[in-house]
Design an enzyme around this catalytic site. Structure first.
Site, short mmCIF file in Angstrom:
data_model
loop_
_atom_site.label_atom_id
_atom_site.label_comp_id
_atom_site.label_asym_id
_atom_site.label_seq_id
_atom_site.Cartn_x
_atom_site.Cartn_y
_atom_site.Cartn_z
N HIS A 199 54.46 44.95 59.14
CA HIS A 199 53.19 44.22 59.11
C HIS A 199 52.01 45.13 59.45
CE1 HIS A 199 50.67 40.66 59.24
NE2 HIS A 199 50.23 41.00 60.44
N SER A 258 46.07 39.92 57.89
CA SER A 258 46.79 39.11 58.87
C SER A 258 45.94 37.90 59.28
CB SER A 258 47.17 39.99 60.08
OG SER A 258 48.05 39.32 60.93
N ASP A 311 57.07 44.07 55.41
CA ASP A 311 56.47 43.11 56.34
C ASP A 311 57.41 41.93 56.56
OD1 ASP A 311 54.83 41.39 57.80
OD2 ASP A 311 53.10 41.60 56.47
N ARG A 354 53.98 40.77 74.03
CA ARG A 354 53.70 41.92 73.17
C ARG A 354 55.00 42.56 72.69
NH1 ARG A 354 49.89 43.84 69.75
NH2 ARG A 354 49.61 46.12 69.88
#
Length: 339
Positions: free
Chosen positions: A317, A133, A288, A199
């Site tokens: 992901h 990532s 992902d 989040r």
């Protein structure tokens, strides 16, 4: 945890300057006599400098990266709240925390800070540079900035440039943080409610439809409120708020948006990737949606010595962290022996 103090001005890509730097880092294992066994791990957005905490499926004893064989280094990124210079650090010029005044940083700035630590540790060669990532953004930059220092490259769920999709997600997350009326205050907890909402947005991109359906569907079809998945999203938000900081999150998502290997190098990603001569393993996660496999396939297509492996997983992901056993197997099969 260790700390490297760099008591000199550090020029940022934006033209601004930090008066000094602190870099928090962890090391595991021993450097061999040839100094040929260094594995440097670059961490992602809200991780820290201890990969045995968050990537023990890949970095523990018996795994592909292990402290009995390798000298493992991981540095906390610039702008984070886990020990390196960031918004919660004291500005030496004012003796007060930076908070909202912390300058914008880029992935390239983070890598230049890593290079200072590498020099401090006396490391001339990195046997394996690994990152998933946002960590992959750093690893790619590092291979371009210091091509002769890196021998092998390991990339997961990452890309050569931040996509319009990724920037849109980060912008949405920052809008959530900015909508918190406390964001901008000189406080460690400023923007906490906004961070929780950010989040929540992030979880939708880190997971997949399949895994939320599988793990968070309510068995009670008569329910009208208080759904299991709602509790899960709230829990994940509270969990991040308790360990991270809104200013750092805001700054680091901006840094991710800046990621483009072609910036200042002619703009053509394929041409820049062709300059990466390291033997490279690229892993994509089938489900992902944040960094789709097409981005990893592009890397493997244009890095001359790259091999692509796709892991079938419902974890989205976050599969680059969760699928440790399958990642370890792929890495062990590919990784050349330490000489």
């Amino acid at each position: 945890m260790n700390y490297f103090e760099y008591p000199h001005p550090f020029a940022l890509e934006t033209g601004q300057t930090l008066p000094a730097l602190t870099i928090a880092y962890h090391t595991f294992g021993e450097l061999n006599t040839k100094k040929s066994n260094v594995v440097w791990i670059c961490h992602a957005l809200t991780a820290n400098s201890n990969p045995l905490d968050w990537w023990n499926g890949v970095t523990a004893e018996g795994k592909a990266i292990n402290p009995r064989e390798h000298f493992i280094v991981c540095a906390n990124i610039l702008g984070s709240c886990y020990g390196s210079t960031g918004p919660l650090s004291k500005n030496p010029e004012t003796n007060q925390p930076y908070y909202a005044t912390f300058p914008q940083v880029t992935i390239r700035d983070m890598v230049k800070a890593h290079a200072l630590l590498r020099e401090h540790l006396g490391i001339e060669k990195i046997y394996l540079l690994a990152g998933g990532s946002m960590g992959g953004y750093q690893a790619l930059e590092w291979c371009v900035l210091e091509p002769d220092r890196i021998e092998n490259l390991f990339l997961l769920a990452t890309s050569a440039a931040e996509s319009a999709w990724g920037i849109a997600i980060h912008t949405t997350q920052r809008l959530a943080i900015e909508a918190d009326g406390t964001f901008g205050e000189n406080s460690d907890t400023a923007g906490s409610k906004g961070l929780k909402a950010a989040r929540a947005v992030g979880i939708l991109t880190y997971r997949s439809f399949q895994i939320l359906e599988q793990n968070q569907t309510d068995p009670d079809v008569e329910k009208l409120d208080n759904y299991r998945v709602s509790s899960y999203i709230n829990y994940q938000g509270d969990k991040l708020v308790n360990r991270f900081n809104a200013y750092s999150y805001w700054i680091l998502t901006k840094a991710m948006d800046s990621h483009h290997l072609g910036r200042g190098r002619g703009g053509k990603l394929a041409e820049v990737l062709h300059q990466i001569k390291q033997k490279t393993l690229v892993i994509g996660i089938s489900s992902d949606v944040l960094c789709p496999v097409q981005e990893q396939k592009f890397l493997a297509q244009h890095i001359p010595s790259a091999q692509y492996v796709e892991i079938e997983s419902d974890y989205g992901h976050d599969g680059f962290i969760i699928e440790g056993e399958r990642i370890t197997q792929a890495l062990q099969e590919w990784l050349p022996a330490v000489k």
